[in-house]
Design a protein around this motif. Structure first.
Motif, PDB file in Angstrom:
ATOM      1  N   GLU A  10      -9.809   4.241 -24.621  1.00 48.24           N
ATOM      2  CA  GLU A  10      -9.449   3.588 -25.877  1.00 48.24           C
ATOM      3  C   GLU A  10      -8.222   2.702 -25.715  1.00 48.24           C
ATOM      4  O   GLU A  10      -8.160   1.601 -26.274  1.00 48.24           O
ATOM      5  N   GLN A  11      -7.265   3.171 -24.919  1.00 47.43           N
ATOM      6  CA  GLN A  11      -6.047   2.384 -24.680  1.00 47.43           C
ATOM      7  C   GLN A  11      -6.371   1.105 -23.921  1.00 47.43           C
ATOM      8  O   GLN A  11      -5.848   0.028 -24.245  1.00 47.43           O
ATOM      9  N   VAL A  12      -7.240   1.175 -22.931  1.00 48.94           N
ATOM     10  CA  VAL A  12      -7.606  -0.008 -22.153  1.00 48.94           C
ATOM     11  C   VAL A  12      -8.405  -0.987 -23.015  1.00 48.94           C
ATOM     12  O   VAL A  12      -8.188  -2.208 -22.947  1.00 48.94           O
ATOM     13  N   ILE A  13      -9.294  -0.480 -23.824  1.00 55.57           N
ATOM     14  CA  ILE A  13     -10.069  -1.344 -24.717  1.00 55.57           C
ATOM     15  C   ILE A  13      -9.134  -2.087 -25.669  1.00 55.57           C
ATOM     16  O   ILE A  13      -9.276  -3.295 -25.879  1.00 55.57           O
ATOM     17  N   ALA A  14      -8.159  -1.387 -26.213  1.00 58.60           N
ATOM     18  CA  ALA A  14      -7.173  -2.026 -27.092  1.00 58.60           C
ATOM     19  C   ALA A  14      -6.379  -3.091 -26.336  1.00 58.60           C
ATOM     20  O   ALA A  14      -6.094  -4.172 -26.870  1.00 58.60           O
ATOM     21  N   ALA A  15      -6.054  -2.819 -25.071  1.00 57.85           N
ATOM     22  CA  ALA A  15      -5.309  -3.790 -24.262  1.00 57.85           C
ATOM     23  C   ALA A  15      -6.155  -5.027 -23.999  1.00 57.85           C
ATOM     24  O   ALA A  15      -5.637  -6.154 -24.014  1.00 57.85           O
ATOM     25  N   ILE A  16      -7.441  -4.845 -23.762  1.00 59.42           N
ATOM     26  CA  ILE A  16      -8.343  -5.986 -23.550  1.00 59.42           C
ATOM     27  C   ILE A  16      -8.402  -6.833 -24.814  1.00 59.42           C
ATOM     28  O   ILE A  16      -8.292  -8.064 -24.759  1.00 59.42           O
ATOM     29  N   GLN A  17      -8.539  -6.181 -25.944  1.00 60.25           N
ATOM     30  CA  GLN A  17      -8.589  -6.905 -27.217  1.00 60.25           C
ATOM     31  C   GLN A  17      -7.282  -7.665 -27.462  1.00 60.25           C
ATOM     32  O   GLN A  17      -7.299  -8.823 -27.885  1.00 60.25           O
ATOM     33  N   GLU A  18      -6.165  -7.023 -27.170  1.00 56.37           N
ATOM     34  CA  GLU A  18      -4.861  -7.672 -27.347  1.00 56.37           C
ATOM     35  C   GLU A  18      -4.725  -8.870 -26.416  1.00 56.37           C
ATOM     36  O   GLU A  18      -4.227  -9.933 -26.803  1.00 56.37           O
ATOM     37  N   TYR A  19      -5.154  -8.716 -25.176  1.00 51.92           N
ATOM     38  CA  TYR A  19      -5.091  -9.819 -24.221  1.00 51.92           C
ATOM     39  C   TYR A  19      -5.882 -11.025 -24.739  1.00 51.92           C
ATOM     40  O   TYR A  19      -5.390 -12.151 -24.724  1.00 51.92           O
ATOM     41  N   PHE A  20      -7.107 -10.794 -25.173  1.00 52.59           N
ATOM     42  CA  PHE A  20      -7.927 -11.902 -25.670  1.00 52.59           C
ATOM     43  C   PHE A  20      -7.287 -12.567 -26.878  1.00 52.59           C
ATOM     44  O   PHE A  20      -7.339 -13.794 -27.009  1.00 52.59           O
ATOM     45  N   GLU A  21      -6.674 -11.760 -27.729  1.00 52.67           N
ATOM     46  CA  GLU A  21      -6.030 -12.321 -28.924  1.00 52.67           C
ATOM     47  C   GLU A  21      -4.815 -13.163 -28.539  1.00 52.67           C
ATOM     48  O   GLU A  21      -4.666 -14.306 -28.991  1.00 52.67           O
ATOM     49  N   LEU A  22      -3.947 -12.621 -27.691  1.00 56.15           N
ATOM     50  CA  LEU A  22      -2.696 -13.301 -27.349  1.00 56.15           C
ATOM     51  C   LEU A  22      -2.883 -14.462 -26.375  1.00 56.15           C
ATOM     52  O   LEU A  22      -2.263 -15.512 -26.526  1.00 56.15           O
ATOM     53  N   GLU A  23      -3.700 -14.263 -25.364  1.00 52.76           N
ATOM     54  CA  GLU A  23      -3.824 -15.265 -24.299  1.00 52.76           C
ATOM     55  C   GLU A  23      -4.894 -16.312 -24.568  1.00 52.76           C
ATOM     56  O   GLU A  23      -4.807 -17.430 -24.077  1.00 52.76           O
ATOM     57  N   ARG A  24      -5.911 -15.941 -25.317  1.00 55.22           N
ATOM     58  CA  ARG A  24      -7.037 -16.855 -25.513  1.00 55.22           C
ATOM     59  C   ARG A  24      -7.248 -17.237 -26.969  1.00 55.22           C
ATOM     60  O   ARG A  24      -8.076 -18.078 -27.270  1.00 55.22           O
ATOM     61  N   GLY A  25      -6.525 -16.570 -27.855  1.00 50.01           N
ATOM     62  CA  GLY A  25      -6.678 -16.861 -29.266  1.00 50.01           C
ATOM     63  C   GLY A  25      -8.041 -16.463 -29.811  1.00 50.01           C
ATOM     64  O   GLY A  25      -8.517 -17.033 -30.790  1.00 50.01           O
ATOM     65  N   GLU A  26      -8.663 -15.489 -29.157  1.00 54.45           N
ATOM     66  CA  GLU A  26      -9.992 -15.039 -29.556  1.00 54.45           C
ATOM     67  C   GLU A  26      -9.930 -13.581 -30.001  1.00 54.45           C
ATOM     68  O   GLU A  26      -9.210 -12.784 -29.414  1.00 54.45           O
ATOM     69  N   GLN A  27     -10.718 -13.271 -31.010  1.00 43.75           N
ATOM     70  CA  GLN A  27     -10.822 -11.874 -31.401  1.00 43.75           C
ATOM     71  C   GLN A  27     -12.041 -11.287 -30.701  1.00 43.75           C
ATOM     72  O   GLN A  27     -13.127 -11.862 -30.740  1.00 43.75           O
ATOM     73  N   LEU A  28     -11.830 -10.168 -30.068  1.00 46.41           N
ATOM     74  CA  LEU A  28     -12.895  -9.496 -29.326  1.00 46.41           C
ATOM     75  C   LEU A  28     -13.123  -8.147 -29.986  1.00 46.41           C
ATOM     76  O   LEU A  28     -12.190  -7.360 -30.137  1.00 46.41           O
ATOM     77  N   GLY A  29     -14.347  -7.892 -30.386  1.00 42.50           N
ATOM     78  CA  GLY A  29     -14.666  -6.615 -31.009  1.00 42.50           C
ATOM     79  C   GLY A  29     -14.603  -5.475 -30.006  1.00 42.50           C
ATOM     80  O   GLY A  29     -14.581  -5.685 -28.790  1.00 42.50           O
ATOM     81  N   SER A  30     -14.589  -4.270 -30.512  1.00 44.29           N
ATOM     82  CA  SER A  30     -14.464  -3.109 -29.638  1.00 44.29           C
ATOM     83  C   SER A  30     -15.684  -2.943 -28.729  1.00 44.29           C
ATOM     84  O   SER A  30     -15.545  -2.535 -27.577  1.00 44.29           O
ATOM     85  N   ILE A  31     -16.877  -3.290 -29.222  1.00 38.95           N
ATOM     86  CA  ILE A  31     -18.074  -3.171 -28.380  1.00 38.95           C
ATOM     87  C   ILE A  31     -18.008  -4.177 -27.231  1.00 38.95           C
ATOM     88  O   ILE A  31     -18.278  -3.825 -26.071  1.00 38.95           O
ATOM     89  N   ALA A  32     -17.630  -5.408 -27.517  1.00 44.37           N
ATOM     90  CA  ALA A  32     -17.512  -6.429 -26.466  1.00 44.37           C
ATOM     91  C   ALA A  32     -16.420  -6.042 -25.465  1.00 44.37           C
ATOM     92  O   ALA A  32     -16.602  -6.199 -24.252  1.00 44.37           O
ATOM     93  N   ALA A  33     -15.301  -5.528 -25.968  1.00 45.37           N
ATOM     94  CA  ALA A  33     -14.212  -5.110 -25.068  1.00 45.37           C
ATOM     95  C   ALA A  33     -14.664  -3.942 -24.200  1.00 45.37           C
ATOM     96  O   ALA A  33     -14.338  -3.885 -23.010  1.00 45.37           O
TER      97      ALA A  33
END
Length: 84
Positions: A10-33
């Motif tokens: 769960e922590q890694v999935i949240a980190a992936i989502q945060e990365y996409f938001e901060l670095e790419r300006g994209e929102q990534l859902g939990s299933i995609a992450a």
């Protein structure tokens, strides 16, 4: 290859989502992450695991070498040097 603890996953999935938001300006859902995490674990996991094995092997070899030197340092001189 789903061998992570649930909390870690769960922590890694949240980190992936945060990365996409901060670095790419994209929102990534939990299933995609989660799918992205599974992909990276499948593709990169063996490389990282093997590097960990090589690192551990190097550490063990270093410890054995040091232990060997420590044991050899315990040897006592042999011969008739006891009168000196």
């Amino acid at each position: 290859m789903n061998k992570m603890k649930k909390e870690d996953r769960e922590q890694v999935i949240a980190a992936i989502q945060e990365y996409f938001e901060l670095e790419r300006g994209e929102q990534l859902g939990s299933i995609a992450a989660e799918q992205l995490l599974d992909f990276f674990m499948k593709e990169l996991g063996p490389f990282m695991y093997n590097q960990g094995i090589r690192d551990a092997k190097g550490l063990v070899e270093e410890k054995v070498m040091n232990l060997d030197e420590d044991i050899l340092a315990l040897e006592r001189p042999v011969g008739r040097n006891f009168y000196r």
